[in-house]
Write a protein that holds these residues in place. Structure first.
Motif, mmCIF file in Angstrom:
data_model
loop_
_atom_site.group_PDB
_atom_site.id
_atom_site.type_symbol
_atom_site.label_atom_id
_atom_site.label_comp_id
_atom_site.label_asym_id
_atom_site.label_seq_id
_atom_site.Cartn_x
_atom_site.Cartn_y
_atom_site.Cartn_z
ATOM 1 N N ARG A 201 -29.939 -23.589 15.555
ATOM 2 C CA ARG A 201 -29.159 -22.399 15.174
ATOM 3 C C ARG A 201 -28.669 -21.657 16.412
ATOM 4 N NH1 ARG A 201 -29.729 -19.143 10.593
ATOM 5 N NH2 ARG A 201 -30.318 -20.279 8.752
ATOM 6 N N VAL B 18 -26.009 -24.172 18.564
ATOM 7 C CA VAL B 18 -24.721 -24.551 17.961
ATOM 8 C C VAL B 18 -23.763 -23.352 17.994
ATOM 9 C CG1 VAL B 18 -23.586 -25.250 15.815
ATOM 10 C CG2 VAL B 18 -25.725 -26.334 16.503
ATOM 11 N N SER B 19 -22.614 -23.595 18.556
ATOM 12 C CA SER B 19 -21.643 -22.487 18.639
ATOM 13 C C SER B 19 -21.010 -22.245 17.265
ATOM 14 C CB SER B 19 -20.547 -22.821 19.658
ATOM 15 O OG SER B 19 -19.707 -23.804 19.115
ATOM 16 N N MET B 20 -20.326 -21.096 17.165
ATOM 17 C CA MET B 20 -19.682 -20.744 15.897
ATOM 18 C C MET B 20 -18.616 -21.770 15.518
ATOM 19 S SD MET B 20 -19.412 -16.615 16.049
ATOM 20 C CE MET B 20 -18.723 -16.483 17.679
ATOM 21 N N ASP B 21 -17.859 -22.203 16.523
ATOM 22 C CA ASP B 21 -16.793 -23.170 16.244
ATOM 23 C C ASP B 21 -17.366 -24.511 15.803
ATOM 24 O OD1 ASP B 21 -14.834 -21.384 16.725
ATOM 25 O OD2 ASP B 21 -14.463 -22.002 18.798
ATOM 26 N N ALA C 52 -20.255 -25.012 14.319
ATOM 27 C CA ALA C 52 -20.803 -24.864 12.964
ATOM 28 C C ALA C 52 -19.678 -24.890 11.932
ATOM 29 C CB ALA C 52 -21.569 -23.544 12.867
ATOM 30 N N SER C 53 -18.584 -24.193 12.275
ATOM 31 C CA SER C 53 -17.440 -24.158 11.371
ATOM 32 C C SER C 53 -16.862 -25.562 11.166
ATOM 33 C CB SER C 53 -16.392 -23.225 11.958
ATOM 34 O OG SER C 53 -15.213 -23.327 11.239
ATOM 35 N N LEU D 82 -18.983 -27.540 8.725
ATOM 36 C CA LEU D 82 -18.788 -27.079 7.343
ATOM 37 C C LEU D 82 -17.439 -27.539 6.786
ATOM 38 C CD1 LEU D 82 -20.113 -25.413 5.105
ATOM 39 C CD2 LEU D 82 -18.902 -23.426 5.963
ATOM 40 N N ARG D 83 -16.422 -27.380 7.591
ATOM 41 C CA ARG D 83 -15.078 -27.749 7.111
ATOM 42 C C ARG D 83 -14.962 -29.250 6.907
ATOM 43 N NH1 ARG D 83 -10.431 -24.897 10.302
ATOM 44 N NH2 ARG D 83 -9.297 -25.533 8.449
ATOM 45 N N LEU E 146 -27.940 -24.512 9.214
ATOM 46 C CA LEU E 146 -27.105 -23.525 9.915
ATOM 47 C C LEU E 146 -26.656 -22.377 9.011
ATOM 48 C CD1 LEU E 146 -24.770 -25.895 11.994
ATOM 49 C CD2 LEU E 146 -26.664 -24.519 12.842
ATOM 50 N N PHE E 147 -26.333 -22.695 7.772
ATOM 51 C CA PHE E 147 -25.694 -21.683 6.930
ATOM 52 C C PHE E 147 -26.574 -21.102 5.834
ATOM 53 C CE2 PHE E 147 -22.053 -23.969 8.693
ATOM 54 C CZ PHE E 147 -21.324 -22.896 9.170
ATOM 55 N N ARG E 148 -27.764 -21.662 5.652
ATOM 56 C CA ARG E 148 -28.640 -21.104 4.617
ATOM 57 C C ARG E 148 -29.969 -20.729 5.236
ATOM 58 N NH1 ARG E 148 -27.289 -25.889 0.638
ATOM 59 N NH2 ARG E 148 -25.705 -24.945 -0.664
ATOM 60 N N SER E 149 -30.404 -19.517 4.893
ATOM 61 C CA SER E 149 -31.738 -19.146 5.358
ATOM 62 C C SER E 149 -32.755 -19.815 4.441
ATOM 63 C CB SER E 149 -31.903 -17.629 5.322
ATOM 64 O OG SER E 149 -31.904 -17.209 3.988
ATOM 65 N N ALA F 179 -32.963 -18.406 0.993
ATOM 66 C CA ALA F 179 -31.801 -18.612 0.120
ATOM 67 C C ALA F 179 -31.721 -20.021 -0.438
ATOM 68 C CB ALA F 179 -30.521 -18.313 0.903
ATOM 69 N N VAL G 167 -24.116 -16.434 10.326
ATOM 70 C CA VAL G 167 -24.500 -15.647 9.162
ATOM 71 C C VAL G 167 -25.011 -16.576 8.050
ATOM 72 C CG1 VAL G 167 -22.254 -15.690 7.999
ATOM 73 C CG2 VAL G 167 -23.704 -13.688 7.789
ATOM 74 N N ASP G 168 -25.930 -16.053 7.246
ATOM 75 C CA ASP G 168 -26.416 -16.838 6.103
ATOM 76 C C ASP G 168 -25.303 -16.819 5.049
ATOM 77 O OD1 ASP G 168 -27.514 -17.855 3.855
ATOM 78 O OD2 ASP G 168 -29.466 -16.914 4.160
ATOM 79 N N ALA H 27 -17.680 -17.920 12.786
ATOM 80 C CA ALA H 27 -16.286 -18.368 12.714
ATOM 81 C C ALA H 27 -16.124 -19.333 11.542
ATOM 82 C CB ALA H 27 -15.900 -19.042 14.022
#
Lengths: 259, 340
Positions: free
Chosen positions: A186, A189-192, A194-195, A198-199, A250-253, A256, B3-4, B61
């Motif tokens: 977590r 991994v950069s925001m880009d 991670a995005s 996901l994409r 990365l996207f779920r705690s 959750a 973010v979650d 992002a």
């Protein structure tokens, strides 16, 4: 969903929020214009028999009315539709385009009229060559009419919240067995990045089988080298499954997680 | 930090969906009028969604969700700041009789420049034809004007009635549409920093001067005035007003002393351009009717004195209208009417 490629303009609202509007490309605009031209010609053709009926009573008045109405339709088509459909003609609507004020607001009627009147110059000498060149040069893709009226043509799409359920991570996510490594992942991994994961997963079905396998292979290789997990955590995990579990981390705690 | 996303979407989904639904309703029916509570609710939903977008920009992002929220916020932004209601107050009579002359007067400088350029063109046409009468063919590319004016006058007076016969309505509508197209081009050429507009005005001036010189030289001044004045006193000022709009556009693009950004400068003049061009269209409709149904009749059917008097009357009325109409209104009233 809105495409993220192509030119865009950044709008800042008085509330301090910034959002981007994706500009329409010259090809889609030209296609919309062709459709609109076809619509105008169709409308003029449809009304012709009505005037032939009037011509039975007075030929000259029938022709005069036809001349006038053809002119009004050709001039008024864009103006009326862009007003009633909020910046869209039939062609623009079919191609998912919309004319907007360059500050991101709806159009004023005066802006619609001016941008449509300036087609007289943009259309020169043929097939909107002047307008096409102007929009190719302009940073905001504006033809001369758009420049004068302070308008832009943007691409619009269907609104849809990303469906995280479609990530389909394993109910047992082996990566979560290593909480310290998961936390490190977590962090690293950069925001880009991670995005991107996901994409690539959300757009899975838009990719061809070979391209998808190649993309997922490269992404998995990259993330595996970024934070190496013990071999037992990765055993039997295909690249796509690894990426789904990675996105889950990365996207779920933990709280959750689905039951 | 990421973010979650699932929790974030789960918590906010209802707000976004409600905003999406309200905006969709307004989009499907633009005349929808929200009551105060609905407006407050829309504003609240918009505020929350904007904050969510800001939060997402700050923490992650996530492009898909960000694009969704950006699209939602941009739609909300449009609706919150919409100004369509101004059209509902649009009064065409008030616009034609007050706003148009008010805007004309407010931008009179450009009109006088347009008039001077056309006048200069006229003098140039007169001069060219005086120096070289053979240049008539080059100056007047219309076949019907190339013959001897005296012969044409004799022919027209012998016939009494114009050739048009029952085709007057067709002639009239063709004139209207042609002249409106030329006027639109004259205004639109303003986008070439006014150069295109100036060239068009000058060229029209040359044509007018050459035709006038040809007929005056042939001793047909009465015919010329009787033929041109009834429609020309409206048609020529209409072209000049279109030129005024073109020069206004050109000067705004150039900027000059005005240090405001281009988009701000253009935003200020766009309503005026629309008003001027609307006025031009009205004037040309009238000129087209007069030209087809009145100007084409010559002596002995209609005495030239009557036609000239009619033209003079129209010119006086137009001058009074453009210089006086709506002058009693306050400037603020004029602006609000123009804005619509």
């Amino acid at each position: 969903m809105l495409p993220s490629h192509g030119k865009s303009v950044l709008i800042r609202t008085p509330e301090g929020i910034a959002f981007r509007l994706t500009l329409a490309g010259p090809v889609s605009r030209f296609m919309a214009w062709l459709l609109d031209t076809f619509c105008v010609l169709a409308a003029v053709t449809v009304i012709a028999p009505i005037f032939q009926l009037i011509s039975v009573f007075s030929e000259s008045y029938g022709i005069a009315l036809q001349v006038l109405l053809s002119f009004i339709i050709s001039m008024g088509y864009g103006i009326c539709l862009e007003w009633f459909w909020r910046g869209q003609t039939l062609g623009k609507r079919l191609l998912g385009l919309r004319v907007m004020d360059e500050q991101g607001l709806h159009l004023r009627v005066s802006q619609i009229i001016v941008r449509n009147l300036l087609r007289a110059v943009d259309g020169l000498p043929l097939f909107y060559l002047v307008g096409g060149l102007a929009s190719a040069i302009s940073l905001k893709g504006q033809r001369l009419g758009d420049l004068a009226a302070s308008t832009i043509v943007v691409r619009i799409g269907e609104l849809a919240i990303p469906d995280l359920e479609s990530l389909e991570a394993d109910k047992y996510n082996s990566l979560r067995e290593q909480p310290y490594l998961a936390a490190r992942l977590r962090k690293k991994v950069s925001m880009d990045e991670a995005s991107l994961v996901l994409r690539s997963l959300l757009r899975r079905d838009e990719l061809k089988l070979e391209s998808r396998a190649e993309l997922y292979g490269k992404l998995a290789e990259h993330f595996k080298s970024l934070v190496p997990f013990p071999q037992e955590c990765l055993e039997g995990l295909a690249d796509e499954r690894y990426l789904r579990n990675l996105a889950d981390v990365l996207f779920r705690s933990r709280s959750a997680r689905r039951p | 930090m990421i973010v979650d996303l699932e929790k974030f979407i789960g918590n906010q989904r209802q707000v976004w969906k409600e905003l999406e639904e309200v905006l969709g309703r307004i989009e499907r029916n633009p005349s929808t009028r929200l009551d105060l509570d609905q407006i407050k609710r829309l504003h609240l939903l918009y505020g929350i969604t904007s904050a969510d977008l800001a939060r997402l920009q700050g923490f992650a992002a996530e492009s898909e969700l960000k694009l969704y929220l950006e699209a939602l916020v941009s739609k909300g932004f449009c609706e919150i700041h919409d100004h369509r209601s101004t059209l509902q107050r649009f009064n065409p009579v008030r616009w034609a009789t007050r706003s148009f002359p008010q805007v004309f007067r407010a931008r009179a400088g450009a009109f006088w420049i347009a008039s001077a350029v056309m006048l200069f063109g006229c003098f140039f046409g007169v001069l060219m034809l005086s120096i070289d009468p053979e240049a008539k063919e080059a100056l007047m590319p219309f076949e019907q004007l190339l013959g001897d004016p005296s012969e044409r006058v004799a022919r027209e007076e012998l016939k009494g009635n114009p050739d048009l016969g029952a085709n007057k309505p067709v002639f009239s509508s063709t004139l209207m549409t042609h002249n409106i197209r030329v006027s639109i081009l004259c205004m639109a050429m303003g986008v070439t920093l006014g150069m295109g507009t100036l060239i068009l005005l000058f060229y029209n001036g040359v044509l007018l001067g050459a035709v006038a010189m040809d007929y005056i030289h042939a001793g047909q001044t009465s015919f010329l005035l009787g033929w041109l004045l009834p429609h020309g006193v409206i048609e020529i000022p209409a072209i000049l007003v279109a030129g005024q709009a073109g020069l206004l556009l050109g000067s705004t693009l150039m900027g000059g002393q005005d240090c405001l950004p281009l988009s701000h400068r253009l935003r200020r003049i766009v309503p005026d351009l629309t008003t001027l061009m609307g006025g031009v269209a009205l004037m040309l409709v009238w000129a087209g009717i007069v030209e087809a149904f009145f100007s084409q009749y010559h002596e002995p059917v209609l005495p030239y004195a009557l036609k000239i008097a009619f033209g003079a009357l129209e010119l006086t009325a137009l001058t009074l209208f453009l210089s006086r109409s709506g002058s009693m209104d306050s400037a603020s009233e004029g602006r609000s009417a123009r804005a619509s």
